[in-house]
Motif scaffolding. Structure first.
Motif, PDB file in Angstrom:
ATOM      1  N   GLN A  36      65.205   2.098  40.884  1.00 47.68           N
ATOM      2  CA  GLN A  36      64.633   3.312  40.304  1.00 47.68           C
ATOM      3  C   GLN A  36      65.513   4.516  40.605  1.00 47.68           C
ATOM      4  OE1 GLN A  36      60.666   4.134  41.669  1.00 47.68           O
ATOM      5  NE2 GLN A  36      60.584   6.148  40.690  1.00 47.68           N
ATOM      6  N   LEU A  37      66.061   4.553  41.820  1.00 46.09           N
ATOM      7  CA  LEU A  37      66.925   5.664  42.226  1.00 46.09           C
ATOM      8  C   LEU A  37      68.183   5.711  41.356  1.00 46.09           C
ATOM      9  CD1 LEU A  37      66.889   7.858  44.374  1.00 46.09           C
ATOM     10  CD2 LEU A  37      68.111   6.301  45.910  1.00 46.09           C
ATOM     11  N   ALA A  38      68.751   4.563  41.100  1.00 46.21           N
ATOM     12  CA  ALA A  38      69.958   4.501  40.262  1.00 46.21           C
ATOM     13  C   ALA A  38      69.643   4.924  38.830  1.00 46.21           C
ATOM     14  CB  ALA A  38      70.536   3.093  40.298  1.00 46.21           C
ATOM     15  N   ARG A  39      68.495   4.452  38.295  1.00 44.76           N
ATOM     16  CA  ARG A  39      68.117   4.826  36.929  1.00 44.76           C
ATOM     17  C   ARG A  39      67.858   6.323  36.815  1.00 44.76           C
ATOM     18  NH1 ARG A  39      64.848   0.250  37.267  1.00 44.76           N
ATOM     19  NH2 ARG A  39      63.020   1.598  37.599  1.00 44.76           N
ATOM     20  N   SER A  40      67.142   6.879  37.795  1.00 45.47           N
ATOM     21  CA  SER A  40      66.758   8.294  37.731  1.00 45.47           C
ATOM     22  C   SER A  40      67.961   9.224  37.826  1.00 45.47           C
ATOM     23  CB  SER A  40      65.769   8.623  38.853  1.00 45.47           C
ATOM     24  OG  SER A  40      64.587   7.863  38.739  1.00 45.47           O
ATOM     25  N   THR A  41      68.959   8.810  38.600  1.00 49.26           N
ATOM     26  CA  THR A  41      70.114   9.686  38.838  1.00 49.26           C
ATOM     27  C   THR A  41      71.290   9.381  37.927  1.00 49.26           C
ATOM     28  OG1 THR A  41      70.960   8.181  40.543  1.00 49.26           O
ATOM     29  CG2 THR A  41      69.493   9.964  41.261  1.00 49.26           C
ATOM     30  N   GLY A  42      71.298   8.184  37.334  1.00 52.36           N
ATOM     31  CA  GLY A  42      72.442   7.788  36.523  1.00 52.36           C
ATOM     32  C   GLY A  42      73.624   7.343  37.368  1.00 52.36           C
ATOM     33  N   LEU A  43      73.405   7.169  38.670  1.00 53.53           N
ATOM     34  CA  LEU A  43      74.476   6.735  39.567  1.00 53.53           C
ATOM     35  C   LEU A  43      74.520   5.213  39.631  1.00 53.53           C
ATOM     36  CD1 LEU A  43      73.761   9.208  42.519  1.00 53.53           C
ATOM     37  CD2 LEU A  43      75.630   9.393  40.850  1.00 53.53           C
ATOM     38  N   ALA A  44      75.678   4.690  39.943  1.00 57.00           N
ATOM     39  CA  ALA A  44      75.780   3.250  40.197  1.00 57.00           C
ATOM     40  C   ALA A  44      74.942   2.898  41.415  1.00 57.00           C
ATOM     41  CB  ALA A  44      77.245   2.868  40.418  1.00 57.00           C
ATOM     42  N   LYS A  45      74.425   1.682  41.440  1.00 56.47           N
ATOM     43  CA  LYS A  45      73.557   1.271  42.550  1.00 56.47           C
ATOM     44  C   LYS A  45      74.261   1.421  43.890  1.00 56.47           C
ATOM     45  CE  LYS A  45      69.935  -1.947  41.148  1.00 56.47           C
ATOM     46  NZ  LYS A  45      69.421  -3.322  41.284  1.00 56.47           N
ATOM     47  N   ALA A  46      75.528   1.028  43.930  1.00 54.96           N
ATOM     48  CA  ALA A  46      76.268   1.090  45.190  1.00 54.96           C
ATOM     49  C   ALA A  46      76.393   2.532  45.666  1.00 54.96           C
ATOM     50  CB  ALA A  46      77.649   0.455  45.024  1.00 54.96           C
ATOM     51  N   THR A  47      76.638   3.460  44.722  1.00 52.97           N
ATOM     52  CA  THR A  47      76.763   4.873  45.083  1.00 52.97           C
ATOM     53  C   THR A  47      75.427   5.434  45.520  1.00 52.97           C
ATOM     54  OG1 THR A  47      78.557   5.132  43.487  1.00 52.97           O
ATOM     55  CG2 THR A  47      77.482   7.138  44.246  1.00 52.97           C
ATOM     56  N   ALA A  48      74.366   5.115  44.776  1.00 63.23           N
ATOM     57  CA  ALA A  48      73.033   5.596  45.133  1.00 63.23           C
ATOM     58  C   ALA A  48      72.637   5.095  46.516  1.00 63.23           C
ATOM     59  CB  ALA A  48      72.017   5.148  44.088  1.00 63.23           C
ATOM     60  N   TYR A  49      72.925   3.823  46.789  1.00 60.15           N
ATOM     61  CA  TYR A  49      72.590   3.252  48.102  1.00 60.15           C
ATOM     62  C   TYR A  49      73.367   3.948  49.214  1.00 60.15           C
ATOM     63  CZ  TYR A  49      72.323  -0.038  51.967  1.00 60.15           C
ATOM     64  OH  TYR A  49      72.136  -0.597  53.206  1.00 60.15           O
ATOM     65  N   ARG A  50      74.667   4.154  48.992  1.00 54.03           N
ATOM     66  CA  ARG A  50      75.492   4.779  50.035  1.00 54.03           C
ATOM     67  C   ARG A  50      74.997   6.192  50.347  1.00 54.03           C
ATOM     68  NH1 ARG A  50      79.643   8.051  49.272  1.00 54.03           N
ATOM     69  NH2 ARG A  50      79.878   7.418  47.088  1.00 54.03           N
ATOM     70  N   LEU A  51      74.728   6.972  49.309  1.00 59.12           N
ATOM     71  CA  LEU A  51      74.288   8.348  49.533  1.00 59.12           C
ATOM     72  C   LEU A  51      72.890   8.393  50.157  1.00 59.12           C
ATOM     73  CD1 LEU A  51      75.537  10.021  46.232  1.00 59.12           C
ATOM     74  CD2 LEU A  51      76.427  10.382  48.544  1.00 59.12           C
ATOM     75  N   ALA A  52      71.999   7.531  49.687  1.00 59.08           N
ATOM     76  CA  ALA A  52      70.645   7.500  50.244  1.00 59.08           C
ATOM     77  C   ALA A  52      70.678   7.142  51.728  1.00 59.08           C
ATOM     78  CB  ALA A  52      69.775   6.513  49.465  1.00 59.08           C
ATOM     79  N   GLU A  53      71.497   6.188  52.095  1.00 54.13           N
ATOM     80  CA  GLU A  53      71.582   5.777  53.491  1.00 54.13           C
ATOM     81  C   GLU A  53      72.209   6.881  54.354  1.00 54.13           C
ATOM     82  OE1 GLU A  53      70.373   3.054  55.111  1.00 54.13           O
ATOM     83  OE2 GLU A  53      69.338   2.679  53.209  1.00 54.13           O
ATOM     84  N   GLN A  54      73.170   7.617  53.787  1.00 52.94           N
ATOM     85  CA  GLN A  54      73.735   8.747  54.531  1.00 52.94           C
ATOM     86  C   GLN A  54      72.666   9.818  54.775  1.00 52.94           C
ATOM     87  OE1 GLN A  54      77.074   9.981  52.148  1.00 52.94           O
ATOM     88  NE2 GLN A  54      78.456   8.424  52.986  1.00 52.94           N
ATOM     89  N   LEU A  55      71.814  10.046  53.775  1.00 50.95           N
ATOM     90  CA  LEU A  55      70.736  11.021  53.916  1.00 50.95           C
ATOM     91  C   LEU A  55      69.681  10.540  54.910  1.00 50.95           C
ATOM     92  CD1 LEU A  55      70.422  12.042  50.169  1.00 50.95           C
ATOM     93  CD2 LEU A  55      71.170  13.525  52.045  1.00 50.95           C
ATOM     94  N   VAL A  56      69.503   9.222  55.000  1.00 49.23           N
ATOM     95  CA  VAL A  56      68.593   8.670  56.009  1.00 49.23           C
ATOM     96  C   VAL A  56      69.110   8.988  57.404  1.00 49.23           C
ATOM     97  CG1 VAL A  56      67.721   6.531  57.043  1.00 49.23           C
ATOM     98  CG2 VAL A  56      67.644   6.835  54.560  1.00 49.23           C
ATOM     99  N   VAL A  57      70.395   8.795  57.621  1.00 55.39           N
ATOM    100  CA  VAL A  57      71.006   9.091  58.926  1.00 55.39           C
ATOM    101  C   VAL A  57      70.824  10.559  59.286  1.00 55.39           C
ATOM    102  CG1 VAL A  57      73.192   9.180  60.188  1.00 55.39           C
ATOM    103  CG2 VAL A  57      72.679   7.201  58.739  1.00 55.39           C
ATOM    104  N   LEU A  58      70.906  11.443  58.292  1.00 53.45           N
ATOM    105  CA  LEU A  58      70.760  12.883  58.532  1.00 53.45           C
ATOM    106  C   LEU A  58      69.305  13.317  58.691  1.00 53.45           C
ATOM    107  CD1 LEU A  58      73.375  14.205  55.947  1.00 53.45           C
ATOM    108  CD2 LEU A  58      73.602  14.187  58.437  1.00 53.45           C
ATOM    109  N   GLY A  59      68.366  12.431  58.380  1.00 57.93           N
ATOM    110  CA  GLY A  59      66.953  12.777  58.491  1.00 57.93           C
ATOM    111  C   GLY A  59      66.398  13.457  57.253  1.00 57.93           C
ATOM    112  N   ALA A  60      67.225  13.631  56.212  1.00 61.25           N
ATOM    113  CA  ALA A  60      66.751  14.260  54.980  1.00 61.25           C
ATOM    114  C   ALA A  60      65.941  13.284  54.138  1.00 61.25           C
ATOM    115  CB  ALA A  60      67.933  14.784  54.173  1.00 61.25           C
TER     116      ALA A  60
END
Length: 237
Positions: A36-60
């Protein structure tokens, strides 16, 4: 030096994608899965996953099992957000003086994208934003009437008003110099006066309101509120 512009552009691209991730997650109260994240943003799944996980580390962002939710750090940052900070600085002293002169609760609010937001207040000003109250009461307070009457498209009535009734109300407010007065009409024992604050370019509409618990309506209340509004405008300049 030649690489700086492209590096800067890449940085902006990552920031844009990060905000896309946050917006998509915030729009999904039940959580947002990776597909759903990839569809909503238009990002590739790998990119969406990488950015989401980075935001998890930051607490955002927080991840619960395989779904992403807005993180605690975003809520913490949001608590420090201010509506119209320049207006807040300009209104602080006039609001305190008005509260002292009238022994009343004072609030300065803006109408921002159709929502009433508290900018500054004295003595329990949150009362003016009691959104759990009956809409027939909320939208008929002097504060909210002035805010809606001050909009560029003020011919559109707020909720609970007919077109004819709103025409009468906003015409009366305009004739009174953009001041609205409640003589114990809504809640027994509470009277209120509100005046528009003209500050073009800062936010949609602003107003200052004074709520008194006096059994007798203070005859000078509308004039004092209007004078406080002019003081705020002067401070803005």
């Amino acid at each position: 030096m030649a690489g700086s512009p492209s590096a800067d552009g890449a940085g902006r691209g990552v920031l844009d994608a990060g905000f896309q991730i946050l917006e998509a997650i915030s729009a999904a109260p039940e959580g947002c899965g990776l597909s759903q994240l990839a569809r909503s943003t238009g990002l590739a799944k790998a990119t969406a996953y990488r950015l989401a996980e980075q935001l998890v580390v930051l607490g955002a962002v927080q991840r619960v099992e395989q779904r992403y939710f807005v993180g605690e750090r975003m809520a913490e940052l949001g608590r420090h957000w201010q509506a119209a900070p320049r207006l807040r600085r300009a209104a602080q002293r006039p609001a305190r003086v008005l509260a002292a002169l009238t022994n009343s609760t004072v609030a300065v609010c803006v109408l921002d994208a159709g929502e009433v937001r508290l900018v500054a207040g004295v003595k329990g000003a949150e009362f003016f934003l009691n959104t759990t109250a009956d809409p027939d009461v909320v939208y008929r307070t002097a504060m909210v009437q002035v805010l809606f009457a001050g909009r560029a498209d003020n011919t559109v009535p707020p909720p609970t008003y007919s077109a004819a009734e709103w025409h009468r109300v906003r015409t009366g407010i305009a004739d009174a110099g953009m001041v609205s007065v409640d003589h114990h009409d809504l809640i027994a024992g509470i009277c209120c006066a509100a005046a528009a604050i003209r500050q073009p370019g800062v936010c949609d509409v602003a107003a200052i309101a004074c709520m008194s618990l006096s059994q007798q309506f203070p005859p000078n209340l509308p004039g004092l509120v209007a004078r406080a509004a002019r003081e705020v405008e002067k401070n803005m300049r």
